[in-house]
Write a protein that holds these residues in place. Structure first.
Motif, PDB file in Angstrom:
ATOM      1  N   CYS A  84       4.214  -6.194  10.704  1.00  0.00           N
ATOM      2  CA  CYS A  84       3.412  -6.078   9.468  1.00  0.00           C
ATOM      3  C   CYS A  84       3.917  -4.970   8.555  1.00  0.00           C
ATOM      4  O   CYS A  84       3.142  -4.345   7.829  1.00  0.00           O
ATOM      5  N   PHE A  85       5.220  -4.732   8.548  1.00  0.00           N
ATOM      6  CA  PHE A  85       5.774  -3.606   7.793  1.00  0.00           C
ATOM      7  C   PHE A  85       5.462  -3.670   6.304  1.00  0.00           C
ATOM      8  O   PHE A  85       5.293  -2.636   5.667  1.00  0.00           O
ATOM      9  N   ALA A  86       5.381  -4.872   5.734  1.00  0.00           N
ATOM     10  CA  ALA A  86       5.136  -4.974   4.292  1.00  0.00           C
ATOM     11  C   ALA A  86       3.763  -4.428   3.915  1.00  0.00           C
ATOM     12  O   ALA A  86       3.546  -4.032   2.776  1.00  0.00           O
ATOM     13  N   MET A  87       2.846  -4.386   4.883  1.00  0.00           N
ATOM     14  CA  MET A  87       1.520  -3.812   4.634  1.00  0.00           C
ATOM     15  C   MET A  87       1.431  -2.378   5.134  1.00  0.00           C
ATOM     16  O   MET A  87       0.752  -1.554   4.537  1.00  0.00           O
ATOM     17  N   VAL A  88       2.117  -2.094   6.243  1.00  0.00           N
ATOM     18  CA  VAL A  88       2.033  -0.770   6.863  1.00  0.00           C
ATOM     19  C   VAL A  88       2.787   0.279   6.051  1.00  0.00           C
ATOM     20  O   VAL A  88       2.302   1.387   5.858  1.00  0.00           O
ATOM     21  N   VAL A  89       3.976  -0.074   5.581  1.00  0.00           N
ATOM     22  CA  VAL A  89       4.776   0.851   4.775  1.00  0.00           C
ATOM     23  C   VAL A  89       4.980   0.221   3.391  1.00  0.00           C
ATOM     24  O   VAL A  89       6.095   0.078   2.907  1.00  0.00           O
ATOM     25  N   GLU A  90       3.864  -0.129   2.767  1.00  0.00           N
ATOM     26  CA  GLU A  90       3.888  -0.943   1.550  1.00  0.00           C
ATOM     27  C   GLU A  90       4.671  -0.343   0.394  1.00  0.00           C
ATOM     28  O   GLU A  90       5.157  -1.068  -0.462  1.00  0.00           O
ATOM     29  N   GLY A  91       4.827   0.949   0.331  1.00  0.00           N
ATOM     30  CA  GLY A  91       5.558   1.547  -0.779  1.00  0.00           C
ATOM     31  C   GLY A  91       7.058   1.623  -0.556  1.00  0.00           C
ATOM     32  O   GLY A  91       7.801   1.987  -1.459  1.00  0.00           O
ATOM     33  N   SER A  92       7.514   1.248   0.630  1.00  0.00           N
ATOM     34  CA  SER A  92       8.945   1.360   0.928  1.00  0.00           C
ATOM     35  C   SER A  92       9.744   0.296   0.188  1.00  0.00           C
ATOM     36  O   SER A  92       9.232  -0.752  -0.209  1.00  0.00           O
ATOM     37  N   ALA A  93      11.031   0.564   0.037  1.00  0.00           N
ATOM     38  CA  ALA A  93      11.912  -0.388  -0.654  1.00  0.00           C
ATOM     39  C   ALA A  93      11.976  -1.710   0.107  1.00  0.00           C
ATOM     40  O   ALA A  93      11.985  -2.784  -0.502  1.00  0.00           O
ATOM     41  N   GLY A  94      11.990  -1.643   1.439  1.00  0.00           N
ATOM     42  CA  GLY A  94      12.027  -2.863   2.245  1.00  0.00           C
ATOM     43  C   GLY A  94      10.777  -3.709   2.060  1.00  0.00           C
ATOM     44  O   GLY A  94      10.848  -4.930   1.929  1.00  0.00           O
ATOM     45  N   ALA A  95       9.623  -3.057   2.036  1.00  0.00           N
ATOM     46  CA  ALA A  95       8.365  -3.784   1.844  1.00  0.00           C
ATOM     47  C   ALA A  95       8.308  -4.418   0.462  1.00  0.00           C
ATOM     48  O   ALA A  95       7.892  -5.576   0.310  1.00  0.00           O
ATOM     49  N   ARG A  96       8.749  -3.680  -0.540  1.00  0.00           N
ATOM     50  CA  ARG A  96       8.750  -4.233  -1.908  1.00  0.00           C
ATOM     51  C   ARG A  96       9.683  -5.436  -2.001  1.00  0.00           C
ATOM     52  O   ARG A  96       9.353  -6.441  -2.614  1.00  0.00           O
ATOM     53  N   LYS A  97      10.840  -5.345  -1.365  1.00  0.00           N
ATOM     54  CA  LYS A  97      11.785  -6.472  -1.362  1.00  0.00           C
ATOM     55  C   LYS A  97      11.155  -7.674  -0.658  1.00  0.00           C
ATOM     56  O   LYS A  97      11.249  -8.805  -1.141  1.00  0.00           O
ATOM     57  N   CYS A  98      10.521  -7.436   0.459  1.00  0.00           N
ATOM     58  CA  CYS A  98       9.877  -8.511   1.210  1.00  0.00           C
ATOM     59  C   CYS A  98       8.845  -9.241   0.349  1.00  0.00           C
ATOM     60  O   CYS A  98       8.844 -10.473   0.264  1.00  0.00           O
ATOM     61  N   ILE A  99       7.981  -8.500  -0.304  1.00  0.00           N
ATOM     62  CA  ILE A  99       6.923  -9.096  -1.134  1.00  0.00           C
ATOM     63  C   ILE A  99       7.535  -9.842  -2.325  1.00  0.00           C
ATOM     64  O   ILE A  99       7.089 -10.942  -2.670  1.00  0.00           O
ATOM     65  N   ARG A 100       8.574  -9.270  -2.943  1.00  0.00           N
ATOM     66  CA  ARG A 100       9.246  -9.957  -4.070  1.00  0.00           C
ATOM     67  C   ARG A 100       9.844 -11.289  -3.621  1.00  0.00           C
ATOM     68  O   ARG A 100       9.695 -12.312  -4.288  1.00  0.00           O
ATOM     69  N   GLU A 101      10.534 -11.265  -2.480  1.00  0.00           N
ATOM     70  CA  GLU A 101      11.159 -12.488  -1.959  1.00  0.00           C
ATOM     71  C   GLU A 101      10.098 -13.533  -1.626  1.00  0.00           C
ATOM     72  O   GLU A 101      10.249 -14.718  -1.928  1.00  0.00           O
ATOM     73  N   TRP A 102       9.027 -13.091  -0.993  1.00  0.00           N
ATOM     74  CA  TRP A 102       7.941 -13.984  -0.597  1.00  0.00           C
ATOM     75  C   TRP A 102       7.294 -14.619  -1.834  1.00  0.00           C
ATOM     76  O   TRP A 102       7.100 -15.833  -1.897  1.00  0.00           O
TER      77      TRP A 102
END
Length: 166
Positions: A84-102
């Motif tokens: 659940c990294f996109a929610m746990v570390v939501e401000g990180s570059a990886g999480a932002r990329k994940c949400i954009r791709e999704w």
């Protein structure tokens, strides 16, 4: 953590899995890993994303099996990221990329369903560099992963038997 008594989710013998009775762990409606390939035929496009977590092997195996059955799977694996990294570390570059791709994938599925293609990408941790992977090849270790599930089931059954004797 104690569980409340319930006719559907009995606590005696104790459950070892929070979400489902142990006897159902290998049922295809409970675990997509247990589903035969033909059960995926005709399924809609599927988005799968995982970090490096407990379920990563299972995620890879399911994505590969679905793709081999003809499902258009879009698979992302983010190196060194937790569940659940996109929610746990939501401000990180990886999480932002994940949400954009999704979000982009969902928009494409709705607006241009015929253009949705299968694909796999491993995203690097620091620089978010992308490496394409063959989704159909992700199930190479499926037999090993399934044997781990069978072993977990057997261990849970042995534990339940031991608790019942107490």
């Amino acid at each position: 953590m104690p569980y409340a008594s319930d006719a559907i989710w009995p606590v005696t013998p104790a459950r070892t899995s929070l979400h489902v009775d142990d006897a159902l762990l290998l049922h295809p409606l409970v675990s997509p890993l247990a589903a035969k390939g033909e059960l995926w035929e005709g399924a809609p496009p599927v988005w799968m994303v995982t970090g490096w977590e407990l379920l990563s092997d299972e995620d890879r195996a399911v994505a590969g099996r679905m793709a081999k059955a003809g499902v258009r799977v879009r698979y992302f694996e983010f190196e060194a990221m937790p569940h659940c990294f996109a929610m746990v570390v939501e401000g990180s570059a990886g999480a932002r990329k994940c949400i954009r791709e999704w979000a982009g994938w969902m928009k494409k599925v709705v607006e241009e369903p015929g253009s949705v293609a299968e694909g796999g990408t491993v995203v690097g941790f620091k620089k978010l560099e992308e490496k394409e992977v063959d989704v159909k090849g992700l199930d190479e270790g499926w037999e090993v992963t399934m044997e781990r599930m069978n072993e977990r089931f057997r261990n849970n059954e042995e534990r339940k038997e031991a608790v019942a004797k107490l």
